[in-house]
Motif scaffolding. Sequence first.
Motif, PDB file in Angstrom:
ATOM      1  N   MET A  85       0.845  -1.174   0.000  1.00  0.00           N
ATOM      2  CA  MET A  85       0.000   0.000   0.000  1.00  0.00           C
ATOM      3  C   MET A  85       0.889   1.235   0.000  1.00  0.00           C
ATOM      4  SD  MET A  85      -2.734   1.254   2.883  1.00  0.00           S
ATOM      5  CE  MET A  85      -1.588   1.474   4.224  1.00  0.00           C
ATOM      6  N   ALA A  86       0.714   2.063  -0.974  1.00  0.00           N
ATOM      7  CA  ALA A  86       1.503   3.290  -1.084  1.00  0.00           C
ATOM      8  C   ALA A  86       0.691   4.477  -0.574  1.00  0.00           C
ATOM      9  CB  ALA A  86       1.918   3.528  -2.529  1.00  0.00           C
ATOM     10  N   ILE A  87       1.303   5.258   0.255  1.00  0.00           N
ATOM     11  CA  ILE A  87       0.666   6.475   0.764  1.00  0.00           C
ATOM     12  C   ILE A  87       0.937   7.589  -0.235  1.00  0.00           C
ATOM     13  CG2 ILE A  87       0.623   8.151   2.660  1.00  0.00           C
ATOM     14  CD1 ILE A  87      -0.301   5.360   3.499  1.00  0.00           C
ATOM     15  N   GLU A  88      -0.101   8.319  -0.600  1.00  0.00           N
ATOM     16  CA  GLU A  88       0.052   9.490  -1.448  1.00  0.00           C
ATOM     17  C   GLU A  88      -0.175  10.724  -0.581  1.00  0.00           C
ATOM     18  OE1 GLU A  88      -2.018   9.422  -5.189  1.00  0.00           O
ATOM     19  OE2 GLU A  88      -1.845   7.235  -5.310  1.00  0.00           O
ATOM     20  N   PRO A  89       0.912  11.356  -0.122  1.00  0.00           N
ATOM     21  CA  PRO A  89       0.770  12.486   0.806  1.00  0.00           C
ATOM     22  C   PRO A  89      -0.038  13.630   0.204  1.00  0.00           C
ATOM     23  CG  PRO A  89       3.041  11.752   0.709  1.00  0.00           C
ATOM     24  CD  PRO A  89       2.313  11.042  -0.386  1.00  0.00           C
ATOM     25  N   VAL A  90      -0.912  14.206   1.015  1.00  0.00           N
ATOM     26  CA  VAL A  90      -1.635  15.413   0.639  1.00  0.00           C
ATOM     27  C   VAL A  90      -0.970  16.635   1.264  1.00  0.00           C
ATOM     28  CG1 VAL A  90      -3.834  14.243   0.268  1.00  0.00           C
ATOM     29  CG2 VAL A  90      -3.298  15.159   2.530  1.00  0.00           C
ATOM     30  N   TYR A  91      -0.044  16.403   2.172  1.00  0.00           N
ATOM     31  CA  TYR A  91       0.686  17.481   2.834  1.00  0.00           C
ATOM     32  C   TYR A  91       2.030  16.926   3.261  1.00  0.00           C
ATOM     33  CZ  TYR A  91       2.081  20.717   6.567  1.00  0.00           C
ATOM     34  OH  TYR A  91       2.776  21.596   7.353  1.00  0.00           O
ATOM     35  N   THR A  92       3.069  17.718   3.107  1.00  0.00           N
ATOM     36  CA  THR A  92       4.388  17.361   3.615  1.00  0.00           C
ATOM     37  C   THR A  92       4.978  18.584   4.321  1.00  0.00           C
ATOM     38  OG1 THR A  92       5.537  17.988   1.584  1.00  0.00           O
ATOM     39  CG2 THR A  92       4.823  15.685   1.772  1.00  0.00           C
ATOM     40  N   ILE A  93       5.830  18.312   5.284  1.00  0.00           N
ATOM     41  CA  ILE A  93       6.531  19.385   5.993  1.00  0.00           C
ATOM     42  C   ILE A  93       7.884  18.839   6.405  1.00  0.00           C
ATOM     43  CG2 ILE A  93       5.487  18.788   8.216  1.00  0.00           C
ATOM     44  CD1 ILE A  93       6.487  22.336   7.081  1.00  0.00           C
ATOM     45  N   SER A  94       8.863  19.675   6.414  1.00  0.00           N
ATOM     46  CA  SER A  94      10.174  19.249   6.886  1.00  0.00           C
ATOM     47  C   SER A  94      10.652  20.209   7.967  1.00  0.00           C
ATOM     48  CB  SER A  94      11.184  19.204   5.731  1.00  0.00           C
ATOM     49  OG  SER A  94      11.378  20.500   5.203  1.00  0.00           O
ATOM     50  N   SER A  95      11.518  19.682   8.786  1.00  0.00           N
ATOM     51  CA  SER A  95      12.161  20.476   9.829  1.00  0.00           C
ATOM     52  C   SER A  95      13.639  20.147   9.807  1.00  0.00           C
ATOM     53  CB  SER A  95      11.573  20.150  11.212  1.00  0.00           C
ATOM     54  OG  SER A  95      10.216  20.515  11.271  1.00  0.00           O
ATOM     55  N   LYS A  96      14.450  21.098  10.226  1.00  0.00           N
ATOM     56  CA  LYS A  96      15.895  20.908  10.232  1.00  0.00           C
ATOM     57  C   LYS A  96      16.437  21.085  11.638  1.00  0.00           C
ATOM     58  CE  LYS A  96      18.334  22.571   6.882  1.00  0.00           C
ATOM     59  NZ  LYS A  96      19.019  23.515   5.962  1.00  0.00           N
ATOM     60  N   ALA A  97      17.229  20.121  12.069  1.00  0.00           N
ATOM     61  CA  ALA A  97      17.915  20.209  13.357  1.00  0.00           C
ATOM     62  C   ALA A  97      19.359  20.613  13.116  1.00  0.00           C
ATOM     63  CB  ALA A  97      17.855  18.871  14.077  1.00  0.00           C
ATOM     64  N   SER A  98      19.885  21.443  13.997  1.00  0.00           N
ATOM     65  CA  SER A  98      21.284  21.843  13.918  1.00  0.00           C
ATOM     66  C   SER A  98      21.855  21.857  15.325  1.00  0.00           C
ATOM     67  CB  SER A  98      21.415  23.219  13.259  1.00  0.00           C
ATOM     68  OG  SER A  98      20.710  24.195  13.996  1.00  0.00           O
ATOM     69  N   GLY A  99      23.151  22.023  15.414  1.00  0.00           N
ATOM     70  CA  GLY A  99      23.807  22.003  16.715  1.00  0.00           C
ATOM     71  C   GLY A  99      24.071  20.570  17.134  1.00  0.00           C
ATOM     72  N   GLY A 100      23.784  20.261  18.370  1.00  0.00           N
ATOM     73  CA  GLY A 100      24.083  18.936  18.893  1.00  0.00           C
ATOM     74  C   GLY A 100      22.910  17.976  18.885  1.00  0.00           C
ATOM     75  N   GLY A 101      21.862  18.249  18.111  1.00  0.00           N
ATOM     76  CA  GLY A 101      20.686  17.388  18.122  1.00  0.00           C
ATOM     77  C   GLY A 101      19.812  17.723  19.308  1.00  0.00           C
ATOM     78  N   ARG A 102      19.963  16.975  20.374  1.00  0.00           N
ATOM     79  CA  ARG A 102      19.182  17.238  21.582  1.00  0.00           C
ATOM     80  C   ARG A 102      19.619  18.527  22.264  1.00  0.00           C
ATOM     81  NH1 ARG A 102      16.042  13.664  23.779  1.00  0.00           N
ATOM     82  NH2 ARG A 102      15.776  11.691  22.723  1.00  0.00           N
ATOM     83  N   ASP A 103      20.758  19.036  21.905  1.00  0.00           N
ATOM     84  CA  ASP A 103      21.286  20.272  22.474  1.00  0.00           C
ATOM     85  C   ASP A 103      21.612  21.196  21.305  1.00  0.00           C
ATOM     86  OD1 ASP A 103      22.135  22.074  24.338  1.00  0.00           O
ATOM     87  OD2 ASP A 103      23.856  20.912  25.016  1.00  0.00           O
ATOM     88  N   GLY A 104      20.555  21.696  20.671  1.00  0.00           N
ATOM     89  CA  GLY A 104      20.726  22.516  19.481  1.00  0.00           C
ATOM     90  C   GLY A 104      19.472  23.298  19.182  1.00  0.00           C
ATOM     91  N   GLU A 105      19.084  23.304  17.918  1.00  0.00           N
ATOM     92  CA  GLU A 105      17.917  24.049  17.483  1.00  0.00           C
ATOM     93  C   GLU A 105      17.170  23.229  16.444  1.00  0.00           C
ATOM     94  OE1 GLU A 105      16.776  28.467  15.739  1.00  0.00           O
ATOM     95  OE2 GLU A 105      18.765  27.664  15.319  1.00  0.00           O
ATOM     96  N   VAL A 106      15.863  23.409  16.393  1.00  0.00           N
ATOM     97  CA  VAL A 106      15.042  22.799  15.363  1.00  0.00           C
ATOM     98  C   VAL A 106      14.136  23.876  14.783  1.00  0.00           C
ATOM     99  CG1 VAL A 106      13.197  21.995  16.913  1.00  0.00           C
ATOM    100  CG2 VAL A 106      13.599  20.814  14.761  1.00  0.00           C
ATOM    101  N   VAL A 107      14.075  23.921  13.448  1.00  0.00           N
ATOM    102  CA  VAL A 107      13.271  24.909  12.745  1.00  0.00           C
ATOM    103  C   VAL A 107      12.488  24.199  11.656  1.00  0.00           C
ATOM    104  CG1 VAL A 107      13.317  27.033  11.364  1.00  0.00           C
ATOM    105  CG2 VAL A 107      15.029  26.682  13.154  1.00  0.00           C
ATOM    106  N   SER A 108      11.179  24.473  11.613  1.00  0.00           N
ATOM    107  CA  SER A 108      10.362  23.887  10.549  1.00  0.00           C
ATOM    108  C   SER A 108      10.492  24.736   9.294  1.00  0.00           C
ATOM    109  CB  SER A 108       8.900  23.793  10.985  1.00  0.00           C
ATOM    110  OG  SER A 108       8.336  25.075  11.154  1.00  0.00           O
ATOM    111  N   ALA A 109      10.179  24.139   8.155  1.00  0.00           N
ATOM    112  CA  ALA A 109      10.288  24.838   6.878  1.00  0.00           C
ATOM    113  C   ALA A 109       9.401  26.081   6.835  1.00  0.00           C
ATOM    114  CB  ALA A 109       9.931  23.895   5.735  1.00  0.00           C
ATOM    115  N   THR A 110       8.295  26.059   7.546  1.00  0.00           N
ATOM    116  CA  THR A 110       7.403  27.222   7.567  1.00  0.00           C
ATOM    117  C   THR A 110       7.860  28.287   8.553  1.00  0.00           C
ATOM    118  OG1 THR A 110       6.017  26.276   9.305  1.00  0.00           O
ATOM    119  CG2 THR A 110       5.380  25.800   7.004  1.00  0.00           C
ATOM    120  N   GLY A 111       8.743  27.916   9.471  1.00  0.00           N
ATOM    121  CA  GLY A 111       9.188  28.834  10.511  1.00  0.00           C
ATOM    122  C   GLY A 111       8.242  28.883  11.706  1.00  0.00           C
TER     123      GLY A 111
END
Length: 143
Positions: free
Chosen positions: A1-27
């Motif tokens: 079964m293949a999922i056909e996404p109707v919405y996607t979003i990404s976020s980016k982690a930087s720094g040390g992972g658990r000790d850093g920052e995370v920002v979503s593509a929308t901000g």
Amino acid sequence: MAIEPVYTISSKASGGGRDGEVVSATGQIDLELRPPKEMGGSGDGSNPEELFSAGYAACFLGALRATSKQAGSPVPEDSTVSVTIGIGKDPADGGFGLTATIEAHIPGVDEATAQKLADGAHAFCPYSKATRGNIAQTVTVTV
């Protein structure tokens, strides 16, 4: 079964992972992350488990509303869902693992009906599906 996404979003982690920052593509999410005090950190920021519990709770409440409506027993507007995510050592591989405790508060219905509605939501919720068999999950209700 293949999922056909109707919405996607990404976020980016930087720094040390658990000790850093995370920002979503929308901000909309732009957070400093810090390990909780229980894991040796300062606790002066959010953490992945906190973000996961928030997303899971919102998704599960949406699933509860959708499945209960389909079943002909819409849940009251003041229904809520709390999800508690735990993290700890996994004795199987020495790494870490998660637990999820889902509590649906569905006022105005009897406990058996509330549990049936919560179990239906658990079968339907994408977060529950994604984690089923991978983390220990418990679904409880209060009325």
